[in-house]
Design an enzyme around this catalytic site. Structure first.
Site, short mmCIF file in Angstrom:
data_model
loop_
_atom_site.label_atom_id
_atom_site.label_comp_id
_atom_site.label_asym_id
_atom_site.label_seq_id
_atom_site.Cartn_x
_atom_site.Cartn_y
_atom_site.Cartn_z
N GLU A 189 9.20 16.74 13.88
CA GLU A 189 9.95 16.18 12.95
C GLU A 189 9.43 17.65 11.99
OE1 GLU A 189 8.37 12.72 11.12
OE2 GLU A 189 10.37 12.42 10.08
N GLU A 195 9.41 1.39 10.35
CA GLU A 195 10.28 2.59 10.49
C GLU A 195 10.21 3.80 10.80
OE1 GLU A 195 13.60 1.87 10.07
OE2 GLU A 195 13.81 -0.10 9.27
N LYS A 227 0.72 -1.00 -0.05
CA LYS A 227 -0.18 0.30 0.04
C LYS A 227 1.12 1.52 0.00
CE LYS A 227 -2.12 2.96 1.68
NZ LYS A 227 -1.99 4.82 1.62
N CYS A 282 13.23 10.76 6.27
CA CYS A 282 13.54 10.68 8.69
C CYS A 282 14.86 10.52 8.91
CB CYS A 282 13.39 8.66 8.01
SG CYS A 282 13.75 7.61 7.39
P1 NAD Z 1 2.27 8.81 7.17
O1 NAD Z 1 2.38 8.07 8.64
O2 NAD Z 1 1.27 9.73 7.41
O3 NAD Z 1 2.29 7.65 5.81
C1 NAD Z 1 2.71 6.67 5.79
C2 NAD Z 1 1.76 5.97 5.28
O4 NAD Z 1 0.65 5.11 6.61
C3 NAD Z 1 0.76 5.95 4.09
O5 NAD Z 1 0.47 5.17 2.98
C4 NAD Z 1 -0.64 7.02 4.48
O6 NAD Z 1 -1.49 6.18 3.40
C5 NAD Z 1 -0.86 4.97 5.14
N1 NAD Z 1 -1.53 5.21 6.38
C6 NAD Z 1 -2.10 6.77 6.75
N2 NAD Z 1 -2.80 6.53 7.96
C7 NAD Z 1 -2.69 5.15 8.15
C8 NAD Z 1 -3.49 3.67 8.79
N3 NAD Z 1 -4.68 4.39 9.70
N4 NAD Z 1 -3.91 3.00 8.94
C9 NAD Z 1 -2.69 2.22 8.15
N5 NAD Z 1 -2.11 2.76 7.19
C10 NAD Z 1 -1.88 4.32 7.43
O7 NAD Z 1 3.74 9.40 6.52
P2 NAD Z 1 3.98 9.92 5.55
O8 NAD Z 1 3.70 11.43 5.83
O9 NAD Z 1 3.50 9.65 4.44
O10 NAD Z 1 5.73 9.81 5.84
C11 NAD Z 1 6.30 10.81 6.52
C12 NAD Z 1 6.81 9.63 7.77
O11 NAD Z 1 7.34 9.38 7.53
C13 NAD Z 1 7.73 10.62 8.23
O12 NAD Z 1 7.79 10.58 9.98
C14 NAD Z 1 8.75 10.04 8.68
O13 NAD Z 1 9.80 10.47 9.29
C15 NAD Z 1 8.51 9.22 7.77
N6 NAD Z 1 9.37 7.88 7.48
C16 NAD Z 1 10.06 7.38 8.43
C17 NAD Z 1 11.27 6.72 7.53
C18 NAD Z 1 12.02 5.48 7.81
O14 NAD Z 1 12.99 4.19 7.69
N7 NAD Z 1 12.56 5.63 9.33
C19 NAD Z 1 11.57 6.20 6.01
C20 NAD Z 1 10.71 7.42 5.55
C21 NAD Z 1 9.80 7.71 5.85
#
Ligand code: NAD
Length: 477
Positions: free
Chosen positions: A379, A246, A171, A280
């Site tokens: 962040e 992650e 997803k 991240c």
């Molecule tokens: P997000 O948590 O909003 O979304 C991530 C994914 O989760 C998306 O595909 C989203 O559609 C899905 N999602 C959202 N709500 C959900 C739910 N209730 N149930 C299941 N899935 C759901 O994050 P984002 O804004 O897309 O990405 C940014 C974040 O990701 C930042 O906090 C960043 O630090 C983190 N990130 C971490 C790493 C790592 O390796 N540690 C790498 C990249 C990004």
């Protein structure tokens, strides 16, 4: 219009609904994706289950490796095309998008070689017994991917899961999934059987939630925000489904007075402006030893003023943020900085060619940020670097460890003993000394501590997470 990819076939969502895809460089809609629902996840899981039971589990590890390698070659052949898709969908400057496509090819190359090297152990036990451990795949792994690095995160997460013998339901983020739909199609061309890689697009609270809750999903790899990471754990806990998380970071760059500043400065800047700070592992906090605080900020300030921001296709230092709400988020942080009288050292420039409708933010260097201010704690996920000074090693560690996060730390010093002391004391999943995030680092285990998550992806270590260990005890007298 883009469709879901299930069982090597492009299909409409059963919802009949779609989501508009916006180009961050000009804010204009240029495509649409499926707004999928739980029924689409059901179909993807059932395609994955058929693939696992009828085909995938009968393919031996060496052959699996060859398939992954064929996909790596295909990705390299189509790297320019994939980079162009990523550039437009995510607003990535050309070279960054190309680097992501190259990293994806490298992930599949690395995991291709890992498939047939995942060994168990034999364990000395009581007389008359032989004991061994087998590393077995979970079965169907679910992958929830954010928008900031779709290609790279697909590579590290899906590449590792496939190598370990799983089949995958993916997803991607509703904000960036076009490149992954193309990669799934390339996988079919490379010979992956129907159902090995399935991509279902849509909103997190709808289709992401349905994926996390589905009883047919045997493991969840989630990359995203800490808030959603908590929701995923809660949902997974109801059926005791293992999870790798992650999450985010607020990673410190710790610069001592004896550091090689010529080497440090470009790396520190890149670590906060790469992907417009939406990384991240962004080095978003700059901790500087008192004696060099002023001269370092002066040099960094000059460099920030020279940074140029503009449309992805112009391939400048910084591209747009992903969407308007992300731009508003960064503006809110910066207006909080003004209210708290946090001084701004310098800002880069948004070029005249950048359309007003794009989501641009000039890189910004702030100084004397109080350690407990939200700018130093949360962040921002934008190109905002927060500087503060420290007195000595103890103080540096106190500041470095003073957030909920623990993803990456950079340590800049020529003192060898101090390098080790600091690396031991800083709370983070990885530490870079006199460098920061060199290349895509596919070989290097990656993950966090504290609210940055748990479990490791990348490197060989990821294969532990994507497998379960079975202990087999044989009594033979
Ligand atoms: P997000 O948590 O909003 O979304 C991530 C994914 O989760 C998306 O595909 C989203 O559609 C899905 N999602 C959202 N709500 C959900 C739910 N209730 N149930 C299941 N899935 C759901 O994050 P984002 O804004 O897309 O990405 C940014 C974040 O990701 C930042 O906090 C960043 O630090 C983190 N990130 C971490 C790493 C790592 O390796 N540690 C790498 C990249 C990004």
């Amino acid at each position: 219009m883009q469709l879901n990819y299930i069982a090597n076939t492009f299909v409409h969502s059963l919802s009949g609904k779609t989501i508009a895809v916006v180009d961050p460089s000009d804010g204009q809609v240029f495509d649409e994706i499926q707004r999928s629902n739980a029924a689409d996840i059901d179909n993807a899981v059932s395609a994955a289950r058929d693939c696992l039971e009828l085909v995938w589990q009968h393919i031996n590890a060496a052959e699996r490796g060859r398939l992954l390698m064929r996909l790596s070659v295909k990705i390299t052949e189509h790297a320019d095309e994939l980079a162009l898709i990523e550039q437009r969908d995510c607003g990535k400057p050309v070279k960054q998008a190309q680097a992501d496509a190259a990293a994806l090819a490298r992930y599949f190359e690395f995991y291709a070689g890992a498939c047939d090297k995942l060994h168990g152990e034999t364990i000395p036990y009581q007389s008359g017994y032989s004991v061994m451990t087998w590393r077995e795949p979970h079965g169907i792994t679910g992958h929830i991917i954010p928008w900031n690095y779709p290609l790279q995160i697909f590579g590290r997460s899906v590449g590792g899961a496939l190598a370990a013998g799983n089949v995958c339901v993916v997803k991607p983020s509703e904000d960036a999934c076009l490149s992954l739909l193309r990669v799934a199609e390339l996988a079919a061309e490379a010979g992956f059987p129907a159902g090995a890689i399935n991509i279902v697009t849509g909103y997190g609270h709808e289709v992401g939630d349905a994926l996390a809750r589905h009883p047919g999903i045997d493991h969840i790899s989630f990359t995203g925000s800490p808030t959603v990471g908590t929701l995923i754990q809660q949902v997974a806990a109801e059926r005791h489904c293992p999870v790798t998380l992650e999450l985010g970071g607020k990673s410190p760059q710790i610069v001592f007075a004896d550091a090689d500043l010529d080497a440090a400065i470009p790396t520190i800047i890149n670590a906060i402006v790469q992907n417009a700070g939406q990384t991240c592992s962004a080095g978003s906090r700059l901790l500087v030893e008192q004696g060099i605080y002023e001269p370092l900020l002066e040099r960094l300030g000059q460099a920030f003023e020279n940074l140029r921001v503009g449309p992805a296709a112009m391939d400048l230092d910084v591209g747009p943020l992903i969407r308007q709400s992300q731009q508003q988020r960064v503006w809110d942080f910066l207006s909080d900085a003004q209210v708290a009288n946090i001084p701004m050292v310098a800002q880069g420039q948004i070029v005249d060619e950048a359309p007003d409708t794009g989501f641009y933010q000039a890189p910004t260097l702030l100084r004397d940020v109080p350690v407990m201010h939200r700018l130093a704690q949360e962040e921002v996920f934008g190109p905002v670097l927060c500087a503060m000074s420290f007195k000595n090693e103890d103080h540096a560690i106190e500041l470095a460890n003073a957030t909920q996060f623990g993803l990456v730390a950079g340590i800049w010093t020529r003192d060898g003993a101090r390098q080790f002391r600091m690396a031991r004391r800083v709370k983070s999943g990885q530490v870079f000394i006199n460098s920061y995030g060199a290349g895509s680092g596919v070989e290097l285990p990656f993950g966090g501590v504290k609210s940055s998550g748990y479990g490791r992806e990348k490197g060989f270590e990821a294969l532990s997470g994507f497998t379960t260990l079975k202990t087999v005890v044989v009594r033979h007298g």
